[in-house]
Design a protein around this motif. Structure first.
Motif, PDB file in Angstrom:
ATOM      1  N   ARG A  22       0.725  -1.127   0.132  1.00 36.19           N
ATOM      2  CA  ARG A  22      -0.027  -0.053   0.057  1.00 36.19           C
ATOM      3  C   ARG A  22       0.923   1.278  -0.107  1.00 36.19           C
ATOM      4  O   ARG A  22       0.378   2.447   0.423  1.00 36.19           O
ATOM      5  N   LEU A  23       2.196   1.284  -0.570  1.00 39.04           N
ATOM      6  CA  LEU A  23       3.036   2.291  -0.732  1.00 39.04           C
ATOM      7  C   LEU A  23       2.635   3.032  -2.119  1.00 39.04           C
ATOM      8  O   LEU A  23       3.068   4.151  -2.298  1.00 39.04           O
ATOM      9  N   ALA A  24       2.059   2.138  -2.870  1.00 40.84           N
ATOM     10  CA  ALA A  24       1.489   2.978  -4.269  1.00 40.84           C
ATOM     11  C   ALA A  24       0.197   2.331  -4.598  1.00 40.84           C
ATOM     12  O   ALA A  24       0.015   1.174  -4.301  1.00 40.84           O
ATOM     13  N   ALA A  25      -0.709   3.134  -5.203  1.00 39.21           N
ATOM     14  CA  ALA A  25      -2.029   2.682  -5.682  1.00 39.21           C
ATOM     15  C   ALA A  25      -1.911   1.814  -6.888  1.00 39.21           C
ATOM     16  O   ALA A  25      -2.751   0.741  -6.838  1.00 39.21           O
ATOM     17  N   CYS A  26      -1.052   2.074  -7.766  1.00 42.85           N
ATOM     18  CA  CYS A  26      -0.808   1.435  -8.976  1.00 42.85           C
ATOM     19  C   CYS A  26       0.476   1.591  -9.290  1.00 42.85           C
ATOM     20  O   CYS A  26       1.277   2.474  -9.221  1.00 42.85           O
ATOM     21  N   ALA A  27       0.902   0.724 -10.335  1.00 44.04           N
ATOM     22  CA  ALA A  27       2.203   0.946 -10.761  1.00 44.04           C
ATOM     23  C   ALA A  27       2.266   0.683 -12.382  1.00 44.04           C
ATOM     24  O   ALA A  27       1.528  -0.402 -12.703  1.00 44.04           O
ATOM     25  N   GLN A  28       2.963   1.078 -13.262  1.00 41.72           N
ATOM     26  CA  GLN A  28       2.711   0.714 -14.740  1.00 41.72           C
ATOM     27  C   GLN A  28       4.344   0.753 -15.120  1.00 41.72           C
ATOM     28  O   GLN A  28       5.391   1.319 -14.740  1.00 41.72           O
ATOM     29  N   ILE A  29       4.542  -0.531 -15.890  1.00 33.20           N
ATOM     30  CA  ILE A  29       5.734  -0.909 -16.266  1.00 33.20           C
ATOM     31  C   ILE A  29       5.918  -0.584 -17.688  1.00 33.20           C
ATOM     32  O   ILE A  29       5.075  -0.887 -18.646  1.00 33.20           O
ATOM     33  N   THR A  30       7.049   0.089 -18.257  1.00 31.58           N
ATOM     34  CA  THR A  30       7.441   0.505 -19.605  1.00 31.58           C
ATOM     35  C   THR A  30       8.708  -0.310 -20.021  1.00 31.58           C
ATOM     36  O   THR A  30       9.585   0.064 -19.099  1.00 31.58           O
ATOM     37  N   GLY A  31       8.970  -0.739 -20.829  1.00 30.68           N
ATOM     38  CA  GLY A  31      10.194  -1.267 -21.399  1.00 30.68           C
ATOM     39  C   GLY A  31      10.180  -2.088 -22.452  1.00 30.68           C
ATOM     40  O   GLY A  31       9.058  -2.869 -22.799  1.00 30.68           O
ATOM     41  N   PRO A  32      11.278  -2.494 -23.017  1.00 26.14           N
ATOM     42  CA  PRO A  32      12.572  -1.901 -22.512  1.00 26.14           C
ATOM     43  C   PRO A  32      12.853  -0.514 -23.097  1.00 26.14           C
ATOM     44  O   PRO A  32      12.254  -0.229 -24.014  1.00 26.14           O
TER      45      PRO A  32
END
Length: 122
Positions: free
Chosen positions: A44-54
């Motif tokens: 619960r340190l972030a509501a969501c996360a998005q990963i982009t890459g490489p």
């Protein structure tokens, strides 16, 4: 002739503290990015996360120009949870000096920002 109101200097207003932040970090493998993203959301340190890459990163490290493939993780958090998120990322990350950059969310949909606050309420 100037009036007293016209000659009185006023200090610029302090910008309001943002309610939400986007926090960017990078890592050198997709599985590491997934682990950092899911760990931050689970805690619960972030509501969501998005990963982009490489993505290709070019940087100076220990006197040499380096080029590396990395995955970016963009985490959405409340300003109140930033310190805890930064500490967690620093501990969980395997880089000596991980990129951790916070950008204030100046505006956003009220419903989304309320959701971020709820999800990171701890």
């Amino acid at each position: 002739m100037e009036t007293a109101a016209e000659t009185t200097a006023t200090a610029p207003a302090e910008p309001p503290t943002p309610a939400a932040l986007t926090v960017l970090t990078t890592t050198d493998a997709e599985d590491k990015a997934r682990d950092l993203a899911s760990g931050a959301v689970r805690a619960r340190l972030a509501a969501c996360a998005q990963i982009t890459g490489p993505v290709t990163s070019v940087y100076r490290w220990e006197g040499a120009i380096e080029t590396a493939q990395e995955w970016q993780i963009l985490l959405k958090t409340s300003a109140a949870r930033y310190d805890a998120l930064e500490a967690w990322l620093t501990e969980a990350h395997d880089y000596d000096t991980p990129e951790i950059i916070a950008t204030p969310v100046v505006r956003g949909s009220a419903a989304y920002l309320e959701w971020v606050a709820r999800e990171t309420a701890g």
